[in-house]
Design an enzyme around this catalytic site. Structure first.
Site, PDB file in Angstrom:
ATOM      1  N   TYR A   1      14.255  30.938   6.543  1.00  0.00           N
ATOM      2  CA  TYR A   1      13.147  31.758   7.038  1.00  0.00           C
ATOM      3  C   TYR A   1      13.166  31.926   8.548  1.00  0.00           C
ATOM      4  O   TYR A   1      13.367  30.958   9.287  1.00  0.00           O
ATOM      5  CB  TYR A   1      11.806  31.113   6.660  1.00  0.00           C
ATOM      6  CG  TYR A   1      11.508  31.103   5.183  1.00  0.00           C
ATOM      7  CD1 TYR A   1      11.553  32.269   4.428  1.00  0.00           C
ATOM      8  CD2 TYR A   1      11.144  29.912   4.557  1.00  0.00           C
ATOM      9  CE1 TYR A   1      11.250  32.248   3.068  1.00  0.00           C
ATOM     10  CE2 TYR A   1      10.830  29.887   3.206  1.00  0.00           C
ATOM     11  CZ  TYR A   1      10.892  31.054   2.474  1.00  0.00           C
ATOM     12  OH  TYR A   1      10.588  31.026   1.142  1.00  0.00           O
TER      13      TYR A   1
ATOM     14  N   LYS B   1       0.841  -1.206   0.000  1.00  0.00           N
ATOM     15  CA  LYS B   1       0.000   0.000   0.000  1.00  0.00           C
ATOM     16  C   LYS B   1       0.875   1.256   0.000  1.00  0.00           C
ATOM     17  O   LYS B   1       2.079   1.178   0.309  1.00  0.00           O
ATOM     18  CB  LYS B   1      -0.901  -0.014   1.238  1.00  0.00           C
ATOM     19  CG  LYS B   1      -0.125   0.030   2.546  1.00  0.00           C
ATOM     20  CD  LYS B   1      -1.016  -0.201   3.761  1.00  0.00           C
ATOM     21  CE  LYS B   1      -0.192  -0.205   5.040  1.00  0.00           C
ATOM     22  NZ  LYS B   1      -1.014  -0.580   6.216  1.00  0.00           N
TER      23      LYS B   1
ATOM     24  N   MET C   1       9.877  24.807   1.484  1.00  0.00           N
ATOM     25  CA  MET C   1       9.120  23.918   0.599  1.00  0.00           C
ATOM     26  C   MET C   1      10.034  23.087  -0.307  1.00  0.00           C
ATOM     27  O   MET C   1       9.771  21.913  -0.557  1.00  0.00           O
ATOM     28  CB  MET C   1       8.149  24.732  -0.262  1.00  0.00           C
ATOM     29  CG  MET C   1       7.199  23.866  -1.074  1.00  0.00           C
ATOM     30  SD  MET C   1       6.055  24.819  -2.089  1.00  0.00           S
ATOM     31  CE  MET C   1       5.043  25.615  -0.858  1.00  0.00           C
TER      32      MET C   1
ATOM     33  N   ARG D   1     -10.825  -0.130  14.513  1.00  0.00           N
ATOM     34  CA  ARG D   1     -10.879   0.575  13.232  1.00  0.00           C
ATOM     35  C   ARG D   1     -11.922  -0.166  12.399  1.00  0.00           C
ATOM     36  O   ARG D   1     -13.105  -0.093  12.696  1.00  0.00           O
ATOM     37  CB  ARG D   1      -9.501   0.596  12.556  1.00  0.00           C
ATOM     38  CG  ARG D   1      -8.451   1.337  13.374  1.00  0.00           C
ATOM     39  CD  ARG D   1      -7.192   1.727  12.597  1.00  0.00           C
ATOM     40  NE  ARG D   1      -6.689   0.706  11.687  1.00  0.00           N
ATOM     41  CZ  ARG D   1      -5.448   0.664  11.201  1.00  0.00           C
ATOM     42  NH1 ARG D   1      -4.562   1.599  11.544  1.00  0.00           N
ATOM     43  NH2 ARG D   1      -5.073  -0.285  10.374  1.00  0.00           N
TER      44      ARG D   1
HETATM   45  C1  LIG Z   1      -0.264  -1.643   6.859  1.00  0.00           C
HETATM   46  C2  LIG Z   1      -0.888  -2.900   7.297  1.00  0.00           C
HETATM   47  C3  LIG Z   1      -0.136  -4.069   7.483  1.00  0.00           C
HETATM   48  C4  LIG Z   1       1.374  -4.079   7.449  1.00  0.00           C
HETATM   49  O1  LIG Z   1       1.850  -3.566   8.659  1.00  0.00           O
HETATM   50  P1  LIG Z   1       3.439  -3.530   8.958  1.00  0.00           P
HETATM   51  O2  LIG Z   1       3.509  -3.127  10.386  1.00  0.00           O
HETATM   52  O3  LIG Z   1       4.003  -2.516   8.035  1.00  0.00           O
HETATM   53  O4  LIG Z   1       3.930  -4.898   8.696  1.00  0.00           O
HETATM   54  C5  LIG Z   1      -0.787  -5.244   7.765  1.00  0.00           C
HETATM   55  N1  LIG Z   1      -2.128  -5.275   7.864  1.00  0.00           N
HETATM   56  C6  LIG Z   1      -2.890  -4.167   7.725  1.00  0.00           C
HETATM   57  C7  LIG Z   1      -4.359  -4.250   7.880  1.00  0.00           C
HETATM   58  C8  LIG Z   1      -2.300  -2.954   7.455  1.00  0.00           C
HETATM   59  O5  LIG Z   1      -3.059  -1.847   7.323  1.00  0.00           O
END
Ligand SMILES: *Cc1c(COP(=O)(O)O)cnc(C)c1O
Length: 386
Positions: A264, A33, A312, A133
């Site tokens: 800055y 991801k 930036m 979540r």
């Molecule tokens: C991002 C994520 C992972 C991977 O987590 P790491 O700590 O980077 O290994 C696994 N499962 C879910 C649901 C995630 O959102």
């Protein structure tokens, strides 16, 4: 040569996956991801598959579709979507993307989509074991399993997996992990009693993969560890090798007198005659503005800190009397083997985690790849992306 680049060692990602696989009986899902945690979605995925990953994991449906568009056929799970994404869901079902379902409302949306598709939707039912979540609460779990089981009996969906996500796996032996494993096991038992026994049960992230075998089940979802960043830094590196090196080159070098204000707001004042070196990376490139006067860099094999505010597009480094020249290389972080700072050093300096350091490197920084030959069999190899 490029002004700035994030050099990604695909051989390291491949080797990290091999290292992680050697520590578990479970299959490995490489989590790619957020553009492969900033390393590049498709190259990271290819490197992980070359290392023996059997699954790919992403948050968003469009990330999964991008993997398919690149010709990747392995199972891909997407776990974060909303009911508005009807077109994306339809494309996902048609592309054989595995989808997470956490509620009967989400299931209804998938069923409406799957009814129009020739293929059954591939589902992973998610139980909330404590993170609060996504995932059905234990109270809502039987209703979700029952509804999904009915749809599976009708042939509209295939229930591929049941899964959950850990709260505190990065703290080894944390009691919450144990209680989550218990809640997860109960949820599996309840599903089995309702006739739902999917093949793939998964719970572990990187941290649990390297510290908690009881959480491995059939599949581990490793993200940060495949990029070589230790999921439990206090316990060492687990044989993992950081894959990303962020480097740039000095755009300007000049001598200034003591008492010169820098960048800055003049948050940095030189305390003697000295040399200022200008680095063409800023917060638009993912160098956090709160790295002002803190961020570590390496120039000519010596370590310095950012001097004054990160802007930036650029920041300044006071290098004292070191002999540096315009065009010299500056390394922000890398594996640390040549004395350069690591992403962990940046995280420590900025009071954050290394995940954030690598993931937020901006789109203006090209990713260039090493080790492509170990990852790509054909000649569709990219020299770099973006
Ligand atoms: C991002 C994520 C992972 C991977 O987590 P790491 O700590 O980077 O290994 C696994 N499962 C879910 C649901 C995630 O959102």
């Amino acid at each position: 040569m490029l002004r700035s680049e994030a050099i990604v060692d695909l051989a390291a990602i491949r080797a990290n996956v091999e290292t992680l696989r050697s520590g578990t009986e479970a299959e490995l899902m490489a989590v790619v991801k957020a553009d492969g945690y900033g390393h590049g979605l498709v190259p990271a995925a290819r490197a992980a598959l070359a290392g023996g990953a059997r699954w790919l994991g992403v948050a968003m449906i469009e990330e999964a579709l991008a993997l398919r568009a690149a010709g990747i056929r392995e199972p891909v799970l997407a776990w974060l979507w909303t009911r508005q994404e009807t077109d994306e869901l339809r494309l996902a079902v048609d592309a054989g993307i595995d989808l997470t379902v956490s509620s009967t409302a989400a299931l209804e949306t998938v069923l409406a989509t799957a009814a129009e598709s020739a293929t059954p939707a591939r589902l992973h039912l998610k139980i909330d074991t404590g993170l609060s979540r996504n995932g059905a609460t234990p109270a809502d779990w039987p209703a979700l399993v029952t509804a999904a089981g009915r749809a599976a009996a009708e042939g509209t969906v295939d229930i591929i997996g049941i899964w959950s996500h850990l709260v505190s796996a990065d703290v080894p032996d944390h009691p919450t992990t144990k209680s989550q494993i218990e809640v997860f096991t109960e949820a599996l038992d309840i599903a089995a009693a309702l006739g739902v026994r999917p093949q793939i049960r998964h719970l572990a992230n990187s941290a649990a993969t390297v510290t908690e075998p009881a959480a491995h089940f059939d599949l581990v979802r490793t993200g940060v560890a495949i990029y070589g960043l230790s999921p439990v830094p206090e316990r060492g590196d687990f044989g993992l090798v950081p894959a990303m090196t962020l480097r740039s080159h000095l755009a300007n070098v000049k001598r200034v007198p003591g008492g010169t204000g820098v960048s800055y707001g003049h948050d940095y004042l030189t305390d003697r005659d000295t040399t200022l070196a200008l680095v063409p990376l800023g917060y638009a490139d993912g160098i956090a503005r709160n790295a002002t006067n803190l961020g570590p860099v390496s120039i000519g094999g010596r370590r310095y800190r950012i001097s004054g505010r990160v802007a930036m597009d650029q920041f300044v480094v006071d290098v004292g009397d070191a002999a540096v020249s315009e065009g010299d290389e500056v390394i922000l972080f890398g594996p640390g083997t040549a004395g350069e700072p690591t992403a962990q050093d940046w995280a420590d300096a900025l009071d954050t985690i290394h995940f954030e350091i690598v993931t937020r490197i901006g789109a203006r920084v090209p990713r260039t790849y090493r080790g492509l030959d170990q990852v790509w069999a054909d000649d569709s190899k990219p020299a770099s992306t973006r």
